[in-house]
Structures are given as C-alpha cells and as structure tokens.
Design an enzyme around this catalytic site. Structure first.
Site, mmCIF file in Angstrom:
data_model
loop_
_atom_site.group_PDB
_atom_site.id
_atom_site.type_symbol
_atom_site.label_atom_id
_atom_site.label_comp_id
_atom_site.label_asym_id
_atom_site.label_seq_id
_atom_site.Cartn_x
_atom_site.Cartn_y
_atom_site.Cartn_z
ATOM 1 C CD GLU A 1 85.167 76.003 -7.865
ATOM 2 O OE1 GLU A 1 85.672 75.897 -8.661
ATOM 3 O OE2 GLU A 1 83.811 75.821 -7.583
ATOM 4 C CG HIS B 1 76.470 74.395 -22.835
ATOM 5 N ND1 HIS B 1 76.829 73.637 -21.798
ATOM 6 C CD2 HIS B 1 77.102 73.906 -23.893
ATOM 7 C CE1 HIS B 1 77.540 73.102 -21.992
ATOM 8 N NE2 HIS B 1 77.914 72.861 -23.377
ATOM 9 N N PRO C 1 71.592 75.565 -20.945
ATOM 10 C CG PRO C 1 71.629 77.842 -19.727
ATOM 11 C CD PRO C 1 70.841 77.246 -20.832
ATOM 12 C CB SER C 2 72.979 72.644 -16.207
ATOM 13 O OG SER C 2 73.129 71.703 -17.004
ATOM 14 C CE1 TYR C 3 74.137 73.689 -11.782
ATOM 15 C CE2 TYR C 3 75.560 73.387 -13.678
ATOM 16 C CZ TYR C 3 75.022 72.914 -12.457
ATOM 17 O OH TYR C 3 74.980 71.847 -11.847
ATOM 18 C CG HIS D 1 75.302 83.726 -13.318
ATOM 19 N ND1 HIS D 1 74.975 84.489 -12.121
ATOM 20 C CD2 HIS D 1 76.400 84.020 -13.786
ATOM 21 C CE1 HIS D 1 76.019 85.496 -12.161
ATOM 22 N NE2 HIS D 1 76.874 85.088 -13.169
ATOM 23 C CG LEU D 2 76.128 84.864 -20.127
ATOM 24 C CD1 LEU D 2 75.136 84.092 -21.116
ATOM 25 C CD2 LEU D 2 76.540 85.897 -20.754
ATOM 26 C CG HIS D 3 78.172 79.546 -17.517
ATOM 27 N ND1 HIS D 3 76.732 79.441 -17.150
ATOM 28 C CD2 HIS D 3 78.270 78.312 -18.219
ATOM 29 C CE1 HIS D 3 76.100 78.562 -17.418
ATOM 30 N NE2 HIS D 3 77.061 77.405 -17.910
ATOM 31 C CG HIS E 1 80.890 76.019 -21.573
ATOM 32 N ND1 HIS E 1 80.814 74.942 -20.513
ATOM 33 C CD2 HIS E 1 79.801 76.837 -21.424
ATOM 34 C CE1 HIS E 1 79.439 74.979 -19.870
ATOM 35 N NE2 HIS E 1 78.988 75.935 -20.758
HETATM 36 P P1 M7G Z 1 76.167 74.721 -18.218
HETATM 37 O O1 M7G Z 1 76.124 74.939 -19.997
HETATM 38 O O2 M7G Z 1 75.321 75.467 -17.311
HETATM 39 O O3 M7G Z 1 75.565 73.127 -17.907
HETATM 40 O O4 M7G Z 1 77.716 74.630 -17.686
HETATM 41 P P2 M7G Z 1 76.225 71.637 -18.092
HETATM 42 O O5 M7G Z 1 76.622 71.549 -16.590
HETATM 43 O O6 M7G Z 1 75.309 70.874 -18.363
HETATM 44 O O7 M7G Z 1 77.342 71.688 -19.033
HETATM 45 C C1 M7G Z 1 78.098 74.776 -16.350
HETATM 46 C C2 M7G Z 1 79.504 74.263 -16.176
HETATM 47 O O8 M7G Z 1 79.836 74.669 -14.618
HETATM 48 C C3 M7G Z 1 79.659 73.082 -16.760
HETATM 49 O O9 M7G Z 1 80.634 72.797 -17.433
HETATM 50 C C4 M7G Z 1 80.045 72.338 -15.317
HETATM 51 O O10 M7G Z 1 80.806 71.425 -15.053
HETATM 52 C C5 M7G Z 1 80.470 73.524 -14.303
HETATM 53 N N1 M7G Z 1 80.146 73.451 -13.090
HETATM 54 C C6 M7G Z 1 79.106 73.158 -12.343
HETATM 55 N N2 M7G Z 1 79.520 73.311 -11.149
HETATM 56 C C7 M7G Z 1 78.341 72.883 -9.851
HETATM 57 C C8 M7G Z 1 80.458 73.686 -10.884
HETATM 58 C C9 M7G Z 1 81.250 73.966 -9.609
HETATM 59 O O11 M7G Z 1 80.796 74.039 -8.609
HETATM 60 N N3 M7G Z 1 82.409 74.466 -9.816
HETATM 61 C C10 M7G Z 1 83.302 74.672 -11.139
HETATM 62 N N4 M7G Z 1 84.264 75.167 -11.122
HETATM 63 N N5 M7G Z 1 82.636 74.484 -12.138
HETATM 64 C C11 M7G Z 1 81.166 73.939 -12.123
#
Ligand code: M7G
Length: 332
Positions: free
Chosen positions: A180, A263, A266-268, A270-272, A274
């Site tokens: 990406e 969130h 979160p699902s992931y 690693h701090l991010h 939205h």
């Molecule tokens: P989250 O709060 O960890 O969980 O957000 P959620 O997915 O239940 O909302 C992770 C965010 O990363 C989400 O908005 C996903 O749509 C986005 N996301 C997940 N993946 C695997 C990717 C990816 O490969 N590329 C991009 N650009 N975004 C992703």
C-alpha cells in the site's frame, strides 16, 4: 478525477469557506503492485474458484454480504458491498442505461435500471487465507456489554490478547512500505511521534461521503487505548493536527467534518486512529466502541494514568473467547 458527495449536502455550522469539501486528488486503486494485476488495475479473477460455505452476515440496508468459503482449499472470507451513487456519474447513468418498466400507476412508475457495467461496481474485499477468528469476526452474533476495570485488563484481557489476537503483519507491511506504499497520503517518519496516514480498506475513495482513513503509528509498543499515558500526548496531538491538515489538503475535507477516534477494543493491537467523514455512519463509530481522540487527549491531560485506571465499557460477541474468560472470572 473529481469526487462527488453523492448528493448528500455538506453542512457546516460555521458556514465558513474552510468547511466546504472541495474536489480531491485521488490516488489510483493501489492494486497496481499486486503480482497478478496489470497496470490498469485489471487483475486475474482470483474468485472464479471461490466455493461458498455459508453466509456469515448480510444486510439489505447496507447492501453488503459477508461470505465464508474456500479458494483452492484455502479458507476465505469475501465481503461484497454495493457502492454509493456518485453525483458525477448521474449524467452517464441516465444517458447510457437500459430501462425496464416494472409498474406504472397514475403519476407513479418503477423501473429496473441497468447502468453501464463500469458504473455498476461491487466493492469486494478478500481475506485469504482467513483464520477462524476472521470468520467469527464477520459472523452475525448476539452482543454482550462488559465493564472492564483496570484490574480486569491486566488479569483477563491482556493475557488473552497476548495469546490470541489478529496478526498485525499487514500493519508492518504498510510501515515498511511493503504494501500500500502508493496509497500513503501523509507520513511523519519520527520514530516517537510519527505515523502513516492512508485510506482504510473499507473506503473505495470514489466519494467523500464515506471518507475513511487510518493513521498508524510508527511505534510498535502501543497496543491500544489502555497503554496510553500522558507520555503519549505529543504523539496523539501530532496525529490529530497533521492528520486533519493532510485530509484538508488532500481531500478538501475540513476538521469540522471529521470524526477522529480510537476503537476499544480494536481488532488489531497496534495503535491506530480512525478518521471518518462525519456524514458517514461508519461501522464501529458508536459509543460502545469509539473514543474521540480529542477526549482521549483531554483525559490524559487531566490524569496521566486515566486509561490504566478507568473502567471501560465495550461489547463482546457471544462466541468471543474473551467473553468466556470474563464469565469464568465472574465478571460478566
Ligand atoms: P480496528 O479498530 O483494529 O478494528 O481497526 P476493526 O477492523 O474491527 O474496525 C482496524 C482498521 O484497519 C479497520 O478500519 C480496517 O478496515 C482497517 N484495515 C484492516 N486491514 C487488514 C487493512 C489493510 O490491510 N489495509 C488498510 N488500508 N486498512 C486495513
């Protein structure tokens, strides 16, 4: 390419010039780097052998369907989503469409309209190979509210997320420019306060109405909101300021039109952060999951250990093993 706001009126309390989203410069689809894609974004039909096992969830209102199946014996989740109407496409749709009359009564008539194929796209997300956890994530489930104290986090949640959370390899690929890279909208390379801002994969970038970007921090040791202390304020303020500025510059969308949040859970891990358009009712932007970045900053300014001590309420799905652990601990 020009972005349309899909006919939804952009409204700003300030009625100030800076509050009007303008046409945006759009990056290309990003599929160009895929090994099986040609430069124009066309690619081999990886879904031709997709065998459907079950529908995990569907919504007539959101026009989405989440499907579990297999591709060449590998587990896969495929998400199909009809994309929003774009104002810019209307003239072409009306001129080039085929119309079939369904019924006519007095001044009322309904038709089946067949637009030109290129204006009839379905946004498609493929997760392959998918884990059982991915399948569960998209399966329609009863939800339960839990109230997680700081102690619950340490004794129940943290051991759970350390043992079984989603891989964050996709995050590292973005930070290391292995995936990406051409979609990055802004980067601050500072190892402590820096981040990468790019479109979330939920957004097809064709209209501003459902604008959705994520800021992924360079630091790899912050799992979630729970790890944040006042030490992270420079990082959070930097994301807030530069993230909003970049979105204004790239998409013409001002800060007063953005919902910026984290969130929990979160699902992931690693701090991010939205960044979504205020007009768009993004999945997961409800009070039981979204924490506005401005509130997070103010809470940490008032109490450096706010997120270590505070009880945080969120929902868990019926089949989530974390819910099971809360139950076993007598906390749900
Ligand atoms: P989250 O709060 O960890 O969980 O957000 P959620 O997915 O239940 O909302 C992770 C965010 O990363 C989400 O908005 C996903 O749509 C986005 N996301 C997940 N993946 C695997 C990717 C990816 O490969 N590329 C991009 N650009 N975004 C992703």
């Amino acid at each position: 390419m020009k972005m349309a706001d899909t006919g939804k009126r952009e409204v700003c309390e300030d009625a100030d010039e800076t509050c009007k989203p303008t046409a945006a410069k759009l990056p290309k689809c990003g599929a160009e780097n895929q090994p099986d894609c040609d430069g124009g974004g066309e690619c081999a039909n990886v879904l031709s052998g997709f065998e459907v096992k079950s529908v995990l969830r569907d919504s007539a209102r959101d026009k989405t369907i989440f499907i579990h199946g297999t591709v060449e014996d590998q587990e896969a989740v495929v998400i199909l989503e009809k994309t929003p109407m774009r104002q810019d496409d209307l003239a072409e749709i009306f001129q080039e469409c085929r119309l079939k009359l369904q019924m006519k009564n007095d001044i009322y008539s309904t038709y089946q309209l067949q637009p030109p194929a290129h204006l009839n796209e379905i946004k498609t997300t493929v997760i392959c190979p998918a884990t059982q956890k991915h399948v569960k994530k998209y399966l329609s489930q009863e939800m339960f509210l839990v109230e997680e104290t700081g102690e619950d986090y340490l004794s129940t949640t943290l051991p759970y997320i350390e043992s079984q959370s989603f891989s964050v390899q996709w995050v590292y690929n973005i930070l290391e420019k292995k995936a990406e890279a051409d979609r990055i909208v802004f980067e601050d390379p500072d190892p402590d306060t820096g981040f990468v801002l790019l479109p979330d994969f939920k957004w097809d970038q064709k209209q501003l109405y459902d604008l959705y970007l994520i800021a992924i921090v360079h630091r790899r040791n912050i799992k979630s909101l729970r790890d944040l202390t006042s030490d992270h304020l420079p990082l959070l303020r930097n994301i807030s300021k530069k993230g909003k500025e970049s979105i204004q510059k790239q998409y013409g969308m001002p800060a007063c039109k953005l919902r910026v949040y984290l969130h929990y859970q979160p699902s992931y891990y690693h701090l991010h952060v939205h960044f979504t358009s205020l007009n768009y009712d993004a999945p997961g932007c409800g009070v039981e999951r979204a924490h506005l970045l401005t509130d997070v900053i103010m809470n940490l300014e008032a109490d450096p250990q706010y997120y270590q001590n505070r009880t945080i309420t969120y929902t868990l799905r019926a089949d989530d093993n974390l819910l099971l652990r809360f139950r076993e601990a007598g906390r749900c």
